[in-house]
Design a protein around this motif. Structure first.
Motif, PDB file in Angstrom:
ATOM      1  N   GLY A 223      35.765  26.900  45.341  1.00 35.00           N
ATOM      2  CA  GLY A 223      36.707  25.916  45.846  1.00 35.00           C
ATOM      3  C   GLY A 223      36.657  24.582  45.167  1.00 35.00           C
ATOM      4  N   PHE A 229      39.354  28.858  40.240  1.00 38.37           N
ATOM      5  CA  PHE A 229      40.091  29.134  41.471  1.00 38.37           C
ATOM      6  C   PHE A 229      41.213  30.139  41.216  1.00 38.37           C
ATOM      7  CE2 PHE A 229      43.511  28.202  44.491  1.00 38.37           C
ATOM      8  CZ  PHE A 229      42.828  28.348  45.697  1.00 38.37           C
ATOM      9  N   GLU A 230      41.934  29.965  40.100  1.00 38.97           N
ATOM     10  CA  GLU A 230      42.993  30.911  39.739  1.00 38.97           C
ATOM     11  C   GLU A 230      42.419  32.287  39.441  1.00 38.97           C
ATOM     12  OE1 GLU A 230      46.223  30.375  39.772  1.00 38.97           O
ATOM     13  OE2 GLU A 230      46.044  28.274  40.358  1.00 38.97           O
ATOM     14  N   SER A 233      41.435  33.948  42.735  1.00 38.96           N
ATOM     15  CA  SER A 233      42.639  34.293  43.497  1.00 38.96           C
ATOM     16  C   SER A 233      43.283  35.558  42.957  1.00 38.96           C
ATOM     17  CB  SER A 233      43.632  33.130  43.450  1.00 38.96           C
ATOM     18  OG  SER A 233      43.094  31.972  44.044  1.00 38.96           O
ATOM     19  N   SER A 234      43.347  35.692  41.647  1.00 36.37           N
ATOM     20  CA  SER A 234      43.948  36.893  41.061  1.00 36.37           C
ATOM     21  C   SER A 234      43.110  38.129  41.345  1.00 36.37           C
ATOM     22  CB  SER A 234      44.125  36.708  39.550  1.00 36.37           C
ATOM     23  OG  SER A 234      42.869  36.548  38.908  1.00 36.37           O
ATOM     24  N   LYS A 236      41.152  38.569  44.049  1.00 34.58           N
ATOM     25  CA  LYS A 236      41.290  38.896  45.461  1.00 34.58           C
ATOM     26  C   LYS A 236      42.619  39.579  45.758  1.00 34.58           C
ATOM     27  CE  LYS A 236      38.266  35.281  47.318  1.00 34.58           C
ATOM     28  NZ  LYS A 236      38.190  34.056  48.154  1.00 34.58           N
ATOM     29  N   LEU A 237      43.660  39.238  44.998  1.00 33.88           N
ATOM     30  CA  LEU A 237      44.979  39.840  45.197  1.00 33.88           C
ATOM     31  C   LEU A 237      45.178  41.088  44.341  1.00 33.88           C
ATOM     32  CD1 LEU A 237      47.114  36.556  45.258  1.00 33.88           C
ATOM     33  CD2 LEU A 237      46.418  37.961  47.211  1.00 33.88           C
ATOM     34  N   THR A 243      44.264  38.262  35.971  1.00 30.30           N
ATOM     35  CA  THR A 243      42.845  37.993  35.733  1.00 30.30           C
ATOM     36  C   THR A 243      42.544  37.985  34.239  1.00 30.30           C
ATOM     37  OG1 THR A 243      42.253  39.053  37.829  1.00 30.30           O
ATOM     38  CG2 THR A 243      40.500  38.779  36.205  1.00 30.30           C
ATOM     39  N   CYS A 246      43.699  34.764  32.691  1.00 35.75           N
ATOM     40  CA  CYS A 246      42.786  33.659  33.013  1.00 35.75           C
ATOM     41  C   CYS A 246      41.536  33.712  32.139  1.00 35.75           C
ATOM     42  CB  CYS A 246      42.395  33.713  34.483  1.00 35.75           C
ATOM     43  SG  CYS A 246      43.726  33.354  35.653  1.00 35.75           S
TER      44      CYS A 246
END
Length: 275
Positions: A223, A229-230, A233-234, A236-237, A243, A246
């Protein structure tokens, strides 16, 4: 026609007596035992690695091809990561400079001040940046600021140690000459110490910036903003193609920072030797 041959010689002391060979054998046996002991504790298993290769290849396959359509969205987090690394480095230098003079054995006559400073920097360095980021996230909230604070605190301990070691390696001649004239401690530092260590200090700060850039990409996972963070997030989704993008952006940033930093360090060190 004569061919040049290169001969190699063993530069270390070779055992010459029975006791020397016995000592060498005991040292080798102890090293082998330590490796086996640590392998057991680390649960090294090449079989498990081999059985997990299909899952690794499956994940790699899911990331291809990278989703280049999100590049525009990654510009802001990438810049934020660089900003975190810059300020994390600068804020680490501020306390590291005075701490280094307290932690340099050749300048610090107070034994307790030396020991307390050294141990304090050891404690700070022993705490991982991720843990520090979690602490600061709970204190000041989500965003890049806790990442800056985590890098600054950890970096202060690291830079303070490197700065102090550079001070301990200086030529004591100019220091003693100034002290003999009755110069104050601040004058000794400015005119005898800093000219000898400033080149090494700048090189270390540039290297620390490289490290902070890598760390800043990871701190986002807890966080603290940035590309991390990006990335999380990728994951987790389950958007593995995002990913991959990134990871590629992070890799390019780190390689570019490494190239620029190396060039600057070499130029500074070259100028320092010929200045």
């Amino acid at each position: 026609m004569r061919s040049d041959t290169t001969s190699y010689t063993w530069t270390g002391p070779s055992p010459r007596s029975t006791q020397s060979w016995l000592t060498l054998g005991i040292a080798v046996a102890a090293a082998v035992w330590a490796l086996q002991w640590s392998a057991g504790g680390a649960q090294l298993s090449w079989g498990e690695l081999a059985s997990g290769l299909p899952q690794i290849l499956d994940f790699a396959g899911r990331t291809m091809p990278p989703d280049w359509s999100i590049l525009g969205r990654l510009w802001a987090p990438a810049i934020e990561t660089i900003q975190i690394a810059i300020w994390g480095t600068l804020l680490a230098v501020v306390p590291a400079v005075p701490l280094s003079f307290l932690a340099a054995r050749n300048l610090q006559s107070n034994r307790w001040a030396y020991r307390i400073t050294r141990q304090g920097m050891n404690i700070v360095r022993s705490i991982n940046e991720l843990i520090l980021a979690l602490v600061f996230v709970s204190a000041v909230g989500l965003g890049p600021f806790p990442g800056v604070l985590a890098l600054a605190l950890h970096g202060a301990g690291m830079l303070g140690k490197f700065f102090a070691e550079a001070i301990e390696e200086i030529d004591q001649g100019p220091v003693e000459a100034l002290r003999a004239t009755g110069a104050r401690p601040l004058q000794v530092i400015v005119f005898a110490v800093l000219p000898q260590v400033i080149t090494a200090w700048i090189a270390v700060v540039l290297y620390r910036f490289e490290v902070n850039l890598r760390s800043a990409t990871v701190l986002g996972m807890v966080g603290a903003g940035g590309l991390g963070f990006e990335l999380v997030s990728s994951l987790k989704l389950f958007r593995y193609q995002e990913t991959a993008t990134c990871i590629i952006v992070i890799t390019v940033m780190v390689i570019a920072a490494d190239a620029v930093s190396n060039r600057l360090r070499h130029r500074i060190q070259h100028n320092g030797r010929h200045g």
